[in-house]
Design a protein around this motif. Structure first.
Motif, PDB file in Angstrom:
ATOM      1  N   LEU A   1       0.830  -1.214   0.000  1.00  0.00           N
ATOM      2  CA  LEU A   1       0.000   0.000   0.000  1.00  0.00           C
ATOM      3  C   LEU A   1       0.857   1.253   0.000  1.00  0.00           C
ATOM      4  O   LEU A   1       0.606   2.201  -0.754  1.00  0.00           O
ATOM      5  CB  LEU A   1      -0.918  -0.001   1.225  1.00  0.00           C
ATOM      6  CG  LEU A   1      -2.245  -0.752   1.115  1.00  0.00           C
ATOM      7  CD1 LEU A   1      -2.946  -0.778   2.471  1.00  0.00           C
ATOM      8  CD2 LEU A   1      -3.150  -0.096   0.073  1.00  0.00           C
ATOM      9  N   LEU A   2       1.881   1.274   0.835  1.00  0.00           N
ATOM     10  CA  LEU A   2       2.717   2.469   0.955  1.00  0.00           C
ATOM     11  C   LEU A   2       3.475   2.761  -0.333  1.00  0.00           C
ATOM     12  O   LEU A   2       3.504   3.911  -0.805  1.00  0.00           O
ATOM     13  CB  LEU A   2       3.691   2.317   2.120  1.00  0.00           C
ATOM     14  CG  LEU A   2       3.098   2.439   3.523  1.00  0.00           C
ATOM     15  CD1 LEU A   2       4.162   2.160   4.570  1.00  0.00           C
ATOM     16  CD2 LEU A   2       2.497   3.828   3.740  1.00  0.00           C
ATOM     17  N   TYR A   3       4.083   1.736  -0.909  1.00  0.00           N
ATOM     18  CA  TYR A   3       4.865   1.959  -2.123  1.00  0.00           C
ATOM     19  C   TYR A   3       3.973   2.363  -3.303  1.00  0.00           C
ATOM     20  O   TYR A   3       4.344   3.230  -4.104  1.00  0.00           O
ATOM     21  CB  TYR A   3       5.682   0.715  -2.472  1.00  0.00           C
ATOM     22  CG  TYR A   3       6.936   0.562  -1.651  1.00  0.00           C
ATOM     23  CD1 TYR A   3       7.942   1.525  -1.698  1.00  0.00           C
ATOM     24  CD2 TYR A   3       7.128  -0.541  -0.819  1.00  0.00           C
ATOM     25  CE1 TYR A   3       9.096   1.384  -0.938  1.00  0.00           C
ATOM     26  CE2 TYR A   3       8.290  -0.679  -0.054  1.00  0.00           C
ATOM     27  CZ  TYR A   3       9.259   0.284  -0.117  1.00  0.00           C
ATOM     28  OH  TYR A   3      10.405   0.156   0.633  1.00  0.00           O
ATOM     29  N   SER A   4       2.810   1.732  -3.425  1.00  0.00           N
ATOM     30  CA  SER A   4       1.921   2.080  -4.534  1.00  0.00           C
ATOM     31  C   SER A   4       1.379   3.495  -4.384  1.00  0.00           C
ATOM     32  O   SER A   4       1.336   4.269  -5.346  1.00  0.00           O
ATOM     33  CB  SER A   4       0.773   1.077  -4.624  1.00  0.00           C
ATOM     34  OG  SER A   4      -0.031   1.105  -3.451  1.00  0.00           O
ATOM     35  N   ALA A   5       0.962   3.866  -3.166  1.00  0.00           N
ATOM     36  CA  ALA A   5       0.424   5.206  -2.932  1.00  0.00           C
ATOM     37  C   ALA A   5       1.502   6.267  -3.108  1.00  0.00           C
ATOM     38  O   ALA A   5       1.270   7.321  -3.717  1.00  0.00           O
ATOM     39  CB  ALA A   5      -0.184   5.289  -1.536  1.00  0.00           C
TER      40      ALA A   5
END
Length: 204
Positions: free
Chosen positions: A109-113
């Motif tokens: 989630l963090l890397y994609s966002a």
């Protein structure tokens, strides 16, 4: 002389503490990123060609909204992972099922966002009421520098949170992989040495 088992327990304890510390740092960074991005609003922009004033917030950009939501969700997920890791040190039935899921979902989630937000930050613009597209960070506009710097800082903090989650996962894998193999080799070595000692002791 101290037993090898005591050394292994101390090493596992230190790595577990580092893992928890990295998770706590990641949770704090995720909360900070979400809060910083969510407050990047009320930025009144006066169009340089004499158009009406327009307020731009993070809600005008989908990836920024995703960044806020992702960091908020990840903060909750990391908090749950910390609880499961401390409670019976992840050995419970729920911990064995949920921890791997949380450890994979949080950095994803963090890397994609963060990646989506960085891609959008290069083209920070919006469609003005009279149909013209205006760059938010244009130096000719008023009141935009604080907005642009704030959203960029939020993105870098989100990236740091993703790095902290990845570091916690690396520490966890190092603990589970290296030390378990090391423990087996030490135990086999101790068994062989004890056998040799008994053999030498029984020979006359």
């Amino acid at each position: 002389m101290p037993c090898d088992g005591d050394d292994d327990k101390k090493s596992k304890g230190r790595l577990h503490a580092v893992n928890i510390a990295a998770r706590i740092a990641a949770m704090g960074l995720a909360v900070a990123s979400a809060a910083l991005m969510a407050t990047a609003s009320q930025c009144t922009i006066v169009l340089y060609y004499g158009g009406p004033a327009h307020t731009v917030t993070y809600r005008n950009f989908g990836p920024f909204v995703y960044l806020v939501a992702a960091n908020a969700i990840v903060a909750v997920m990391i908090g749950e992972a910390i609880f499961l890791s401390v409670w019976k040190k992840g050995s419970g039935k729920c911990s064995k099922v949920l921890l791997p899921i949380l450890d994979v979902a949080a950095p994803a989630l963090l890397y994609s966002a963060t990646g989506a937000a960085f891609a959008t930050s290069e083209y920070l613009s919006y469609c003005s009421p009279n149909g013209r597209r205006v760059s938010v960070c244009d130096g000719a506009l008023g009141g935009t520098r604080n907005f642009c710097s704030q959203v960029r800082l939020a993105m870098y903090i989100s990236l740091a949170a993703a790095g902290a989650v990845s570091a916690a996962e690396l520490v966890k894998n190092f603990k589970l992989g290296t030390l378990s193999f090391g423990g087996d080799s030490n135990s086999s070595g101790s068994e062989s040495s004890s056998d040799d000692g008994c053999a030498h002791g029984c020979k006359h």
